[in-house]
Design an enzyme around this catalytic site. Sequence first.
Site, short mmCIF file in Angstrom:
data_model
loop_
_atom_site.label_atom_id
_atom_site.label_comp_id
_atom_site.label_asym_id
_atom_site.label_seq_id
_atom_site.Cartn_x
_atom_site.Cartn_y
_atom_site.Cartn_z
CE LYS A 171 -0.77 5.12 10.06
NZ LYS A 171 -0.33 5.72 8.80
CE LYS A 239 -3.68 2.27 2.43
NZ LYS A 239 -2.43 2.70 3.11
#
Length: 290
Positions: A171, A239
């Site tokens: 990811k 983030k």
Amino acid sequence: MSSGIRLGFVGLGIMGSPMAANLVKAGHEVTGYDVSAERVAQLASIGGKGAAGVAEAVAGADVVITMLPDSPQVEQVAPDVVEHGGPGLLYLDMSTIRPETSRWAARLAAGRGIRALDAPVSGGERGAIDRTLSIMVGGAAEDVEAARPVLEALGSTIVHVGPSGAGQTVKAANQLVVGGIYGLVAEAIVLLEASGVDPVAGLDVLAGGLAGSRILDLKRHTMIAREFAPGFRIDLHHKDMGIAVAAAREAGVALPLTGQVAQLVAAARAQGHGSLDHSALLKVIERLNA
């Protein structure tokens, strides 16, 4: 596992709400919890069940899914999942978090006889709604196969990428590529417009050639129109870029373009665009040229 699985779902945000809804549509018994009572009520209105807390969402579940904003939230919720889940529970954390947090959660779960997978997703809100998410799964192969009936109600691409934490590493790679493409599409728009070329026609050509991408397919028209309603917020991509940079450091590799993209995303956030869609990187490129 067969249809009609008892599912606990924690985290009913932009991604979690449509994912939980698709599980209800698939015939599963979904009990959901979120810090927003409104989101819990929304799930109940479409045939799910609302829970007053994590413990109630987890109790009696065969499978628990968490879809949370960041590692601290997973660190807070995972112990409750483990405490209130029965032995043999399948725990799918579909949040995007640090790989080491996923490995920690897997160890915590294993200590109580619970099977844990990290299963972050790509595809944004549209993919969550349309059940076309790409799901990258880390954990034991047999647990991935056990989870497949649930995952197939959520996504169209489901790949076991390795042991615990591997899903999060993939990811991170996904997010650095997505961020880079957004940045380059933004630069292409600025170049076309500054040169007096119709950006609609220009990006239509790009989308049909080697430069084509899912991002161009879905976002070129809204970017040109400066429409940045969030499907995935800059705050969250900021983030994620931090996770990618940290993963690179841990692996001992240099990713110079990733570092630059991370700074562009950080600039978008610093300029007050954190609540906008990550395609708002265009605003940063425009400001550089103002």
